[in-house]
Design a protein around this motif. Sequence first.
Motif, mmCIF file in Angstrom:
data_model
loop_
_atom_site.group_PDB
_atom_site.id
_atom_site.type_symbol
_atom_site.label_atom_id
_atom_site.label_comp_id
_atom_site.label_asym_id
_atom_site.label_seq_id
_atom_site.Cartn_x
_atom_site.Cartn_y
_atom_site.Cartn_z
ATOM 1 N N ILE A 1 -13.537 -37.039 26.360
ATOM 2 C CA ILE A 1 -14.319 -36.637 25.539
ATOM 3 C C ILE A 1 -14.168 -37.961 24.454
ATOM 4 N N PHE A 2 -13.338 -38.268 24.078
ATOM 5 C CA PHE A 2 -12.939 -38.937 22.316
ATOM 6 C C PHE A 2 -13.025 -40.087 23.430
ATOM 7 N N HIS B 1 -15.540 -42.647 21.039
ATOM 8 C CA HIS B 1 -15.001 -42.117 19.643
ATOM 9 C C HIS B 1 -14.892 -42.922 18.538
ATOM 10 N N ASP B 2 -14.748 -42.861 17.318
ATOM 11 C CA ASP B 2 -13.848 -43.014 15.899
ATOM 12 C C ASP B 2 -12.534 -42.982 15.670
ATOM 13 N N LEU C 1 -11.188 -40.626 12.593
ATOM 14 C CA LEU C 1 -10.794 -39.124 13.291
ATOM 15 C C LEU C 1 -8.912 -39.361 12.499
ATOM 16 N N THR D 1 -10.239 -38.436 8.909
ATOM 17 C CA THR D 1 -10.225 -36.964 8.921
ATOM 18 C C THR D 1 -9.583 -36.185 9.283
ATOM 19 N N LEU D 2 -9.140 -35.894 10.377
ATOM 20 C CA LEU D 2 -8.020 -34.843 10.768
ATOM 21 C C LEU D 2 -6.347 -35.245 10.298
ATOM 22 N N TYR E 1 -10.288 -32.333 1.325
ATOM 23 C CA TYR E 1 -11.062 -32.481 3.015
ATOM 24 C C TYR E 1 -11.754 -33.233 2.883
ATOM 25 N N ARG F 1 -16.590 -34.012 8.262
ATOM 26 C CA ARG F 1 -17.987 -33.189 8.708
ATOM 27 C C ARG F 1 -17.328 -31.752 8.774
ATOM 28 N N MET G 1 -16.524 -28.754 10.703
ATOM 29 C CA MET G 1 -16.490 -28.125 12.768
ATOM 30 C C MET G 1 -17.183 -27.825 13.556
ATOM 31 N N ALA H 1 -19.701 -31.199 13.495
ATOM 32 C CA ALA H 1 -18.884 -32.453 14.062
ATOM 33 C C ALA H 1 -18.439 -32.651 15.707
ATOM 34 N N LEU I 1 -19.968 -32.763 22.302
ATOM 35 C CA LEU I 1 -19.692 -33.341 22.964
ATOM 36 C C LEU I 1 -19.207 -32.433 24.287
ATOM 37 N N VAL J 1 -17.334 -29.476 24.643
ATOM 38 C CA VAL J 1 -15.940 -29.388 24.970
ATOM 39 C C VAL J 1 -16.655 -27.285 25.482
ATOM 40 N N LEU K 1 -6.636 -22.707 13.083
ATOM 41 C CA LEU K 1 -7.897 -23.426 13.662
ATOM 42 C C LEU K 1 -8.222 -22.886 15.230
ATOM 43 N N MET L 1 -11.537 -21.171 15.397
ATOM 44 C CA MET L 1 -12.506 -22.470 14.968
ATOM 45 C C MET L 1 -13.211 -22.769 16.164
ATOM 46 N N ARG L 2 -12.146 -21.822 16.860
ATOM 47 C CA ARG L 2 -12.639 -22.498 18.872
ATOM 48 C C ARG L 2 -14.556 -21.884 18.890
HETATM 49 C C1 HEM Z 1 -10.173 -25.318 16.546
HETATM 50 C C2 HEM Z 1 -9.731 -26.962 17.326
HETATM 51 C C3 HEM Z 1 -10.230 -28.358 16.358
HETATM 52 C C4 HEM Z 1 -10.086 -28.903 15.143
HETATM 53 C C5 HEM Z 1 -9.871 -28.143 14.142
HETATM 54 C C6 HEM Z 1 -11.021 -30.308 15.194
HETATM 55 C C7 HEM Z 1 -11.278 -31.042 14.093
HETATM 56 C C8 HEM Z 1 -12.261 -31.871 14.458
HETATM 57 C C9 HEM Z 1 -12.184 -32.509 13.093
HETATM 58 C C10 HEM Z 1 -11.415 -32.842 11.514
HETATM 59 C C11 HEM Z 1 -12.812 -34.118 13.280
HETATM 60 C C12 HEM Z 1 -13.177 -35.284 12.824
HETATM 61 C C13 HEM Z 1 -14.808 -34.746 11.517
HETATM 62 C C14 HEM Z 1 -15.363 -36.296 11.272
HETATM 63 O O1 HEM Z 1 -15.084 -36.636 11.020
HETATM 64 O O2 HEM Z 1 -16.584 -35.407 10.176
HETATM 65 C C15 HEM Z 1 -13.062 -33.873 14.863
HETATM 66 C C16 HEM Z 1 -14.041 -34.467 15.639
HETATM 67 C C17 HEM Z 1 -14.069 -34.848 16.942
HETATM 68 N N1 HEM Z 1 -13.496 -33.743 17.817
HETATM 69 FE FE1 HEM Z 1 -12.349 -32.032 17.021
HETATM 70 N N2 HEM Z 1 -11.131 -30.505 16.878
HETATM 71 C C18 HEM Z 1 -11.332 -28.860 17.281
HETATM 72 C C19 HEM Z 1 -11.569 -29.349 18.622
HETATM 73 C C20 HEM Z 1 -11.563 -30.093 19.003
HETATM 74 C C21 HEM Z 1 -11.604 -30.185 20.779
HETATM 75 C C22 HEM Z 1 -11.022 -28.960 22.029
HETATM 76 C C23 HEM Z 1 -11.914 -31.584 21.026
HETATM 77 C C24 HEM Z 1 -12.299 -31.913 22.871
HETATM 78 C C25 HEM Z 1 -11.546 -31.715 23.819
HETATM 79 C C26 HEM Z 1 -12.682 -31.962 19.907
HETATM 80 C C27 HEM Z 1 -13.577 -33.706 20.038
HETATM 81 C C28 HEM Z 1 -13.141 -34.415 18.550
HETATM 82 C C29 HEM Z 1 -14.237 -35.436 19.784
HETATM 83 C C30 HEM Z 1 -14.683 -36.720 20.277
HETATM 84 C C31 HEM Z 1 -13.872 -36.052 17.734
HETATM 85 C C32 HEM Z 1 -15.036 -37.021 16.924
HETATM 86 C C33 HEM Z 1 -16.592 -36.659 16.972
HETATM 87 C C34 HEM Z 1 -17.271 -38.584 16.489
HETATM 88 O O3 HEM Z 1 -16.801 -38.994 16.022
HETATM 89 O O4 HEM Z 1 -18.402 -37.932 15.914
HETATM 90 N N3 HEM Z 1 -11.878 -31.727 19.154
HETATM 91 N N4 HEM Z 1 -12.772 -32.655 15.120
#
Ligand code: HEM
Lengths: 156, 290
Positions: A72-73, A76-77, A81, A84-85, A99, A102, A104, A107, A111, A113, A146, A149-150
């Motif tokens: 899934i990742f 992606h950038d 990530l 922003t994370l 912060y 974007r 949640m 973002a 995907l 998920v 967190l 946010m699911r």
């Molecule tokens: C509550 C849980 C989660 C939080 C708090 C979270 C948080 C974030 C944040 C802050 C970003 C960056 C947004 C941005 O740069 O504008 C992001 C992007 C991303 N997240 Fe999560 N995430 C969560 C769950 C997940 C899960 C479960 C997956 C996959 C298994 C995932 C995969 C990704 C991917 C692939 C990106 C990059 C998207 C892009 O490049 O456009 N995230 N997430």
Amino acid sequence: MSIILSLLLLQAPYALPGETAVDPYVADNRHAGAAPFEGDGMAKAFGGQDGIRRIVDRFVAINFADPVIGEIFANHDQVRLKRTLFEQFCFILNAGCSYTGRDMASAHKDLGVQKADMNRLVETLQRAMGEEGVSFQAQNRFLSKLAPMRRDVIEK
Amino acid sequence: MTYLRPLLLAALMLAALSPQQGMARPIRNGGKLLLTNGITSLEGASGGGLTPWAVIAGNETSDGIGLSAHGTLVEVKDYDYQSAGVAIGIRDRIELSYTHQDFNTNEIGAALGLGKDFAFSQDIFGAKVRLAGDLVYDRLPAIAVGVQYKNNNQGAIVRAVGAKSDKGVDYYASVSKLFLSRSILLSGTARLTKANQMGLLGFGGGKQAGHTLQFEGSAAWQLSRRIAIGGEYRRKPDNLNIAREDDWFDAFAAVAISRNVTATIAYADLGSIATVKKQRGVLFQLQTAF
Ligand code: HEM
């Protein structure tokens, strides 16, 4: 340096140099998806900004390499990530950040998920936090921010 | 009481048939967080050891199907008990279970005139539906309802000790929540039952023939990803004239040995059983889940 950075941030909240372009949006702390903790207890439990940065870098590295969710990742950038994370974690842990990423829902749109991926991500995060010596109780306190946010992250 | 069973069955069918989120996606099994499938309660429902939780058996999420199997031993002062069973979890929504229980009276059997080592046994078929909420993620706690159909194999003897019947159905509703911010899980169950000692001594009696409402609860503290400790309470009816029945308590530690195996050890106080008081001892359970 930080002045230049914040100027940069003001002008271009979408993507910093070295990051892939993203669709325009207006930065807002509310996009972090949770209100920060009060006091500095949680920031300390995570080793301050330095600790949070190490946790996030490790977390992102584990996720990209993970046999279950790595796919899934992929493509992606990673640079963005990590930034922003870090900002999101640092903001929620009340360790002194804003912060600028974007929200949640945007973002994670498209995907694909699933709930099992979310649980897997919790495990990779637990690993990253554990390696940094964050106590299990503090880990769960952070996860409690967190968890709601699911809803926005998983595919409907 | 009689309308409840068809009502619950109808709810079960509806939940099974109604289009659910994820229905269109291919089946994907596994994926639950460690320990969040609970262990297996004595009557076969997933939950704590003495009482069900509003969780569904198996390691599946709403995208898959899960299985679990368990064996439980209880050694109290004068008796010992074994049960074993299997359960299937469908889309983290519906649980169907079967458990066989054996309750050995050892020396007490002779004293009661049943014969040394006389064993009571019964079969329990269970069904549970998670109606709403989520144990971990949503604000709404997990909410489930369930039924347990119990069939005692010693009809003549349980009637001789004063039970009205050798068959009975329990109806229950459970609410469960893991409060991550405190690493604490709380669960409560309300049960309508006429079972004497879960049904091992039959159903109903001279003091009370029909169903009564009983409350049960668990509290657990998660120490690490793999270990939780806690305590449970189960209020019991007191139906039989000849043998007082007490409420149950336990204190337990559950360990996720691996993603597929959970071991539980507990100290249980089961009070008076079949006329003999102070039945305290240990409970041990191994559960495997996929
Ligand atoms: C509550 C849980 C989660 C939080 C708090 C979270 C948080 C974030 C944040 C802050 C970003 C960056 C947004 C941005 O740069 O504008 C992001 C992007 C991303 N997240 Fe999560 N995430 C969560 C769950 C997940 C899960 C479960 C997956 C996959 C298994 C995932 C995969 C990704 C991917 C692939 C990106 C990059 C998207 C892009 O490049 O456009 N995230 N997430």
